[in-house]
Design a protein around this motif. Sequence first.
Motif, PDB file in Angstrom:
ATOM      1  N   TRP A  43       0.686  -1.389  -0.103  1.00 42.91           N
ATOM      2  CA  TRP A  43       0.036   0.254  -0.122  1.00 42.91           C
ATOM      3  C   TRP A  43       0.436   1.483   0.142  1.00 42.91           C
ATOM      4  O   TRP A  43       0.682   1.993  -0.919  1.00 42.91           O
ATOM      5  CB  TRP A  43      -1.007   0.156   1.151  1.00 42.91           C
ATOM      6  N   VAL A  44       2.041   1.360   0.701  1.00 38.12           N
ATOM      7  CA  VAL A  44       2.914   1.951   1.147  1.00 38.12           C
ATOM      8  C   VAL A  44       3.842   2.379  -0.477  1.00 38.12           C
ATOM      9  O   VAL A  44       3.802   3.651  -0.910  1.00 38.12           O
ATOM     10  CB  VAL A  44       3.782   2.126   2.210  1.00 38.12           C
ATOM     11  N   ASN A  45       3.715   1.603  -0.720  1.00 36.91           N
ATOM     12  CA  ASN A  45       5.154   1.462  -2.309  1.00 36.91           C
ATOM     13  C   ASN A  45       3.941   2.284  -3.513  1.00 36.91           C
ATOM     14  O   ASN A  45       4.214   2.864  -4.019  1.00 36.91           O
ATOM     15  CB  ASN A  45       5.644   0.734  -2.927  1.00 36.91           C
ATOM     16  N   THR A  46       2.691   1.704  -3.008  1.00 43.20           N
ATOM     17  CA  THR A  46       1.497   2.185  -4.401  1.00 43.20           C
ATOM     18  C   THR A  46       1.172   3.822  -4.270  1.00 43.20           C
ATOM     19  O   THR A  46       1.705   4.154  -5.207  1.00 43.20           O
ATOM     20  CB  THR A  46       0.444   0.984  -4.142  1.00 43.20           C
ATOM     21  N   ALA A  47       1.337   4.252  -2.907  1.00 47.88           N
ATOM     22  CA  ALA A  47       0.690   5.198  -2.738  1.00 47.88           C
ATOM     23  C   ALA A  47       2.200   6.304  -3.243  1.00 47.88           C
ATOM     24  O   ALA A  47       1.748   6.998  -4.070  1.00 47.88           O
ATOM     25  CB  ALA A  47       0.665   5.879  -0.980  1.00 47.88           C
ATOM     26  N   LYS A  48       3.472   5.941  -2.698  1.00 50.70           N
ATOM     27  CA  LYS A  48       4.108   6.586  -2.968  1.00 50.70           C
ATOM     28  C   LYS A  48       4.734   7.209  -4.428  1.00 50.70           C
ATOM     29  O   LYS A  48       4.879   7.946  -5.410  1.00 50.70           O
ATOM     30  CB  LYS A  48       5.370   5.881  -2.652  1.00 50.70           C
ATOM     31  N   GLN A  49       4.308   6.012  -5.047  1.00 52.88           N
ATOM     32  CA  GLN A  49       3.943   5.526  -6.802  1.00 52.88           C
ATOM     33  C   GLN A  49       3.519   6.460  -7.237  1.00 52.88           C
ATOM     34  O   GLN A  49       3.235   8.022  -7.964  1.00 52.88           O
ATOM     35  CB  GLN A  49       4.372   4.448  -7.477  1.00 52.88           C
ATOM     36  N   ALA A  50       2.163   6.686  -7.047  1.00 49.78           N
ATOM     37  CA  ALA A  50       1.128   7.322  -7.691  1.00 49.78           C
ATOM     38  C   ALA A  50       1.666   9.021  -6.596  1.00 49.78           C
ATOM     39  O   ALA A  50       1.618  10.089  -8.024  1.00 49.78           O
ATOM     40  CB  ALA A  50      -0.265   7.145  -6.560  1.00 49.78           C
ATOM     41  N   VAL A  51       1.369   9.116  -5.882  1.00 53.58           N
ATOM     42  CA  VAL A  51       2.489  10.628  -5.444  1.00 53.58           C
ATOM     43  C   VAL A  51       3.684  11.079  -6.666  1.00 53.58           C
ATOM     44  O   VAL A  51       4.220  12.072  -7.227  1.00 53.58           O
ATOM     45  CB  VAL A  51       3.172  10.996  -4.156  1.00 53.58           C
ATOM     46  N   GLU A  52       4.312  10.648  -7.090  1.00 58.29           N
ATOM     47  CA  GLU A  52       5.402  10.201  -7.479  1.00 58.29           C
ATOM     48  C   GLU A  52       5.630  10.250  -9.596  1.00 58.29           C
ATOM     49  O   GLU A  52       5.888  11.605  -9.790  1.00 58.29           O
ATOM     50  CB  GLU A  52       6.290   9.120  -7.851  1.00 58.29           C
ATOM     51  N   ALA A  53       4.956  10.105  -9.781  1.00 59.52           N
ATOM     52  CA  ALA A  53       3.201  10.102 -10.764  1.00 59.52           C
ATOM     53  C   ALA A  53       2.812  11.213 -11.011  1.00 59.52           C
ATOM     54  O   ALA A  53       2.731  11.790 -12.174  1.00 59.52           O
ATOM     55  CB  ALA A  53       2.607   9.010 -11.465  1.00 59.52           C
ATOM     56  N   GLY A  54       2.023  12.484 -10.325  1.00 59.48           N
ATOM     57  CA  GLY A  54       1.701  13.089 -10.323  1.00 59.48           C
ATOM     58  C   GLY A  54       0.487  13.198 -10.657  1.00 59.48           C
ATOM     59  O   GLY A  54      -0.044  12.264 -10.714  1.00 59.48           O
ATOM     60  N   PRO A  55      -1.158  14.182 -10.813  1.00 59.61           N
ATOM     61  CA  PRO A  55      -2.370  14.350 -11.136  1.00 59.61           C
ATOM     62  C   PRO A  55      -2.028  13.481 -12.439  1.00 59.61           C
ATOM     63  O   PRO A  55      -1.558  14.031 -13.430  1.00 59.61           O
ATOM     64  CB  PRO A  55      -2.902  15.209 -10.986  1.00 59.61           C
ATOM     65  N   VAL A  56      -3.069  12.426 -12.437  1.00 54.76           N
ATOM     66  CA  VAL A  56      -3.944  12.502 -13.739  1.00 54.76           C
ATOM     67  C   VAL A  56      -4.815  13.442 -14.775  1.00 54.76           C
ATOM     68  O   VAL A  56      -5.697  13.706 -13.949  1.00 54.76           O
ATOM     69  CB  VAL A  56      -4.005  10.952 -13.949  1.00 54.76           C
TER      70      VAL A  56
END
Length: 69
Positions: A43-56
């Motif tokens: 969960w933590v890694n997925t959330a981190k990747q989402a933040v790094e990817a930026g808004p969709v």
Amino acid sequence: MSRRSKYPEQFRRDAIELVNTSDRPLRQIARELGVNHETLRSWVNTAKQAVEAGPVEDPAVADEVQRLR
């Protein structure tokens, strides 16, 4: 077939926030929450990747912005 999580979305968000703001080890937090530590780490890694990817960006919003310009 969609796999439904047994943990509610808000619980997952709160758990991620706890990991990010606590000085306790992830394993300890997972134990306290009754979650497998690898599940919490995921969960933590997925959330981190989402933040790094930026808004969709929503294509409909982009089209509207372009039209208004």
